[in-house]
Write a protein that holds these residues in place. Structure first.
Motif, PDB file in Angstrom:
ATOM      1  N   HIS A   3       0.869  -1.177   0.000  1.00  0.00           N
ATOM      2  CA  HIS A   3       0.000   0.000   0.000  1.00  0.00           C
ATOM      3  C   HIS A   3       0.904   1.224   0.000  1.00  0.00           C
ATOM      4  N   GLY A   4       0.786   2.021  -1.045  1.00  0.00           N
ATOM      5  CA  GLY A   4       1.593   3.220  -1.136  1.00  0.00           C
ATOM      6  C   GLY A   4       1.067   4.150  -2.207  1.00  0.00           C
ATOM      7  N   PHE A   5       1.760   5.249  -2.370  1.00  0.00           N
ATOM      8  CA  PHE A   5       1.339   6.289  -3.301  1.00  0.00           C
ATOM      9  C   PHE A   5       2.552   6.770  -4.090  1.00  0.00           C
ATOM     10  N   GLN A   6       2.308   7.159  -5.337  1.00  0.00           N
ATOM     11  CA  GLN A   6       3.310   7.913  -6.067  1.00  0.00           C
ATOM     12  C   GLN A   6       2.660   9.162  -6.633  1.00  0.00           C
ATOM     13  N   LEU A   7       3.296  10.294  -6.354  1.00  0.00           N
ATOM     14  CA  LEU A   7       2.833  11.586  -6.849  1.00  0.00           C
ATOM     15  C   LEU A   7       3.817  12.090  -7.884  1.00  0.00           C
ATOM     16  N   TRP A   8       3.286  12.682  -8.946  1.00  0.00           N
ATOM     17  CA  TRP A   8       4.114  13.417  -9.896  1.00  0.00           C
ATOM     18  C   TRP A   8       3.902  14.894  -9.631  1.00  0.00           C
ATOM     19  N   VAL A   9       5.002  15.615  -9.487  1.00  0.00           N
ATOM     20  CA  VAL A   9       4.969  17.055  -9.216  1.00  0.00           C
ATOM     21  C   VAL A   9       5.735  17.758 -10.338  1.00  0.00           C
ATOM     22  N   ASN A  10       5.140  18.791 -10.897  1.00  0.00           N
ATOM     23  CA  ASN A  10       5.743  19.477 -12.027  1.00  0.00           C
ATOM     24  C   ASN A  10       6.964  20.292 -11.608  1.00  0.00           C
ATOM     25  N   LEU A  11       7.815  20.563 -12.585  1.00  0.00           N
ATOM     26  CA  LEU A  11       8.930  21.498 -12.440  1.00  0.00           C
ATOM     27  C   LEU A  11       8.693  22.677 -13.376  1.00  0.00           C
ATOM     28  N   PRO A  12       9.070  23.880 -12.967  1.00  0.00           N
ATOM     29  CA  PRO A  12       8.965  25.017 -13.892  1.00  0.00           C
ATOM     30  C   PRO A  12       9.974  24.868 -15.025  1.00  0.00           C
ATOM     31  N   ALA A  13       9.731  25.583 -16.122  1.00  0.00           N
ATOM     32  CA  ALA A  13      10.594  25.482 -17.305  1.00  0.00           C
ATOM     33  C   ALA A  13      12.062  25.701 -16.966  1.00  0.00           C
ATOM     34  N   ALA A  14      12.338  26.627 -16.052  1.00  0.00           N
ATOM     35  CA  ALA A  14      13.721  26.971 -15.711  1.00  0.00           C
ATOM     36  C   ALA A  14      14.459  25.832 -15.011  1.00  0.00           C
ATOM     37  N   GLU A  15      13.713  24.816 -14.489  1.00  0.00           N
ATOM     38  CA  GLU A  15      14.346  23.724 -13.751  1.00  0.00           C
ATOM     39  C   GLU A  15      14.228  22.376 -14.441  1.00  0.00           C
ATOM     40  N   LYS A  16      13.538  22.331 -15.571  1.00  0.00           N
ATOM     41  CA  LYS A  16      13.294  21.037 -16.212  1.00  0.00           C
ATOM     42  C   LYS A  16      14.573  20.376 -16.727  1.00  0.00           C
ATOM     43  N   MET A  17      15.585  21.151 -17.044  1.00  0.00           N
ATOM     44  CA  MET A  17      16.827  20.578 -17.564  1.00  0.00           C
ATOM     45  C   MET A  17      17.954  20.649 -16.538  1.00  0.00           C
ATOM     46  N   ALA A  18      17.596  20.730 -15.273  1.00  0.00           N
ATOM     47  CA  ALA A  18      18.597  20.707 -14.206  1.00  0.00           C
ATOM     48  C   ALA A  18      19.093  19.282 -13.993  1.00  0.00           C
ATOM     49  N   SER A  19      20.117  19.131 -13.180  1.00  0.00           N
ATOM     50  CA  SER A  19      20.669  17.802 -12.894  1.00  0.00           C
ATOM     51  C   SER A  19      19.675  16.986 -12.071  1.00  0.00           C
ATOM     52  N   PRO A  20      19.582  15.680 -12.319  1.00  0.00           N
ATOM     53  CA  PRO A  20      18.702  14.827 -11.514  1.00  0.00           C
ATOM     54  C   PRO A  20      19.153  14.795 -10.052  1.00  0.00           C
ATOM     55  N   ARG A  21      18.180  14.590  -9.160  1.00  0.00           N
ATOM     56  CA  ARG A  21      18.479  14.490  -7.728  1.00  0.00           C
ATOM     57  C   ARG A  21      17.610  13.391  -7.114  1.00  0.00           C
ATOM     58  N   TYR A  22      18.066  12.864  -5.966  1.00  0.00           N
ATOM     59  CA  TYR A  22      17.354  11.750  -5.323  1.00  0.00           C
ATOM     60  C   TYR A  22      17.585  11.824  -3.813  1.00  0.00           C
ATOM     61  N   ARG A  23      16.568  11.398  -3.054  1.00  0.00           N
ATOM     62  CA  ARG A  23      16.723  11.320  -1.601  1.00  0.00           C
ATOM     63  C   ARG A  23      15.744  10.310  -1.025  1.00  0.00           C
ATOM     64  N   ASP A  24      16.237   9.488  -0.102  1.00  0.00           N
ATOM     65  CA  ASP A  24      15.412   8.601   0.727  1.00  0.00           C
ATOM     66  C   ASP A  24      15.052   9.316   2.027  1.00  0.00           C
ATOM     67  N   VAL A  25      13.826   9.106   2.506  1.00  0.00           N
ATOM     68  CA  VAL A  25      13.423   9.617   3.814  1.00  0.00           C
ATOM     69  C   VAL A  25      12.808   8.461   4.598  1.00  0.00           C
ATOM     70  N   PRO A  26      13.565   7.807   5.474  1.00  0.00           N
ATOM     71  CA  PRO A  26      13.002   6.699   6.257  1.00  0.00           C
ATOM     72  C   PRO A  26      11.933   7.188   7.213  1.00  0.00           C
ATOM     73  N   VAL A  27      11.068   6.274   7.643  1.00  0.00           N
ATOM     74  CA  VAL A  27       9.918   6.645   8.462  1.00  0.00           C
ATOM     75  C   VAL A  27      10.331   7.379   9.733  1.00  0.00           C
ATOM     76  N   GLY A  28      11.488   7.042  10.300  1.00  0.00           N
ATOM     77  CA  GLY A  28      11.909   7.679  11.540  1.00  0.00           C
ATOM     78  C   GLY A  28      12.231   9.148  11.404  1.00  0.00           C
ATOM     79  N   GLU A  29      12.421   9.637  10.152  1.00  0.00           N
ATOM     80  CA  GLU A  29      12.723  11.050   9.942  1.00  0.00           C
ATOM     81  C   GLU A  29      11.475  11.898   9.701  1.00  0.00           C
ATOM     82  N   LEU A  30      10.338  11.260   9.451  1.00  0.00           N
ATOM     83  CA  LEU A  30       9.119  12.027   9.189  1.00  0.00           C
ATOM     84  C   LEU A  30       8.623  12.686  10.472  1.00  0.00           C
ATOM     85  N   ALA A  31       7.988  13.851  10.309  1.00  0.00           N
ATOM     86  CA  ALA A  31       7.515  14.620  11.461  1.00  0.00           C
ATOM     87  C   ALA A  31       6.063  14.279  11.752  1.00  0.00           C
ATOM     88  N   VAL A  32       5.749  14.064  13.020  1.00  0.00           N
ATOM     89  CA  VAL A  32       4.400  13.662  13.422  1.00  0.00           C
ATOM     90  C   VAL A  32       3.817  14.679  14.403  1.00  0.00           C
TER      91      VAL A  32
END
Length: 281
Positions: free
Chosen positions: A114-143
């Motif tokens: 059970h999960g979700f994937q969201l697509w979020v747009n980038l403005p034209a000025a950022e569409k050709m920027a370098s790719p980036r990636y980050r993991d956020v484990p559950v213990g880092e989320l704010a509750v």
């Protein structure tokens, strides 16, 4: 203060993606009320055959993805050498920028997903920027927990009644906020947001009362302008994703995994991918 009203309810449609993965999908490519959110997918099944094929390697350009898991696990690998594994409660963020190839495959011990994937747009000025990636484990989320609600923030600043919570994923927060909210049966909650921001709710369990009508799961509520939105849970409570973002207001050209501003840019993305340029982007 001006109260927001729900101006549209968009139902999810059953679909399949990747290697036959069963999903519920809401698309909003170019939809002004959803901007900058482009798409919301929910993956939910207790049967491994519905998701065992996962999402084998495929390209993206010009947008961001946010994968948030409630149960089960996914493994991410990409052409930049990133590898990450998230399990129930964790999140993975990726900005495709000018081009990336990635895969998302279920962990071998995932009997349900059970999960979700969201697509979020980038403005034209950022569409050709370098790719980036980050993991956020559950213990880092704010509750943030109140008498009648529990809220888990992935990104963005959220003001709920008299409490506030900030998600750790600052890389996405500049474009979109994501909050996982559980309301107890019959509970009400007011969310405060900037009047110029889009503010949406994807209901995945329970119900919400909207203008005297009950809205059930797998539906997206789109609001109009205003700086506060009162949410009212039904008799069984409600579980939902709150999504916010400042509209980009640019043309959207979309083809498969590419989201650009013009058809010419889409055609260039296809040529670049076929030429093997994404692997070294």
């Amino acid at each position: 203060m001006q109260a927001r009203q729900v101006i549209e309810v968009r139902p999810a449609r059953a679909s399949r993606d990747g290697d036959g993965v069963a999903i519920q999908r809401i698309t909003g490519m170019g939809h002004a009320g959803m901007d900058p959110i482009l798409m919301v997918d929910e993956l939910r099944s207790n049967y491994r055959e519905d998701f065992a094929g996962g999402f084998p390697p495929h390209p993206h350009r010009g947008m961001q993805t946010l994968t948030y898991m409630k149960a089960g696990g996914l493994i991410h690998e990409d052409s930049q050498g990133n590898r990450g594994e998230i399990r129930g409660g964790g999140a993975q963020w990726m900005s495709a920028g000018r081009g990336i190839i990635h895969s998302e495959m279920p962990t071998q011990d995932s009997r349900g997903l059970h999960g979700f994937q969201l697509w979020v747009n980038l403005p034209a000025a950022e569409k050709m920027a370098s790719p980036r990636y980050r993991d956020v484990p559950v213990g880092e989320l704010a509750v943030l927990a109140g008498e009648h609600f529990t809220a888990t923030a992935v990104s963005g600043d959220w003001q709920l009644d008299d409490g506030a919570v900030r998600g750790p994923l600052a890389e996405l927060a500049e474009r979109a906020g994501i909050l996982d909210l559980q309301l107890r049966p019959g509970a009400g909650l007011t969310v405060t947001a900037a009047a110029e921001e889009s503010l949406l709710a994807y209901l995945y369990s329970g119900s919400l009362e909207v203008r005297g009508q009950s809205v059930g799961p797998q539906q997206l509520l789109v609001t109009g302008s205003g700086d506060r939105w009162h949410l009212q849970a039904g008799a069984e409570g409600a579980e939902l994703l709150l999504l916010s973002g400042r509209p980009i207001g640019e043309p959207v050209a979309h083809y498969g995994p590419f989201v650009m501003n013009t058809q010419a840019e889409i055609e260039q993305a296809i040529r670049d991918y076929q030429a093997g340029e994404f692997a070294s982007a």
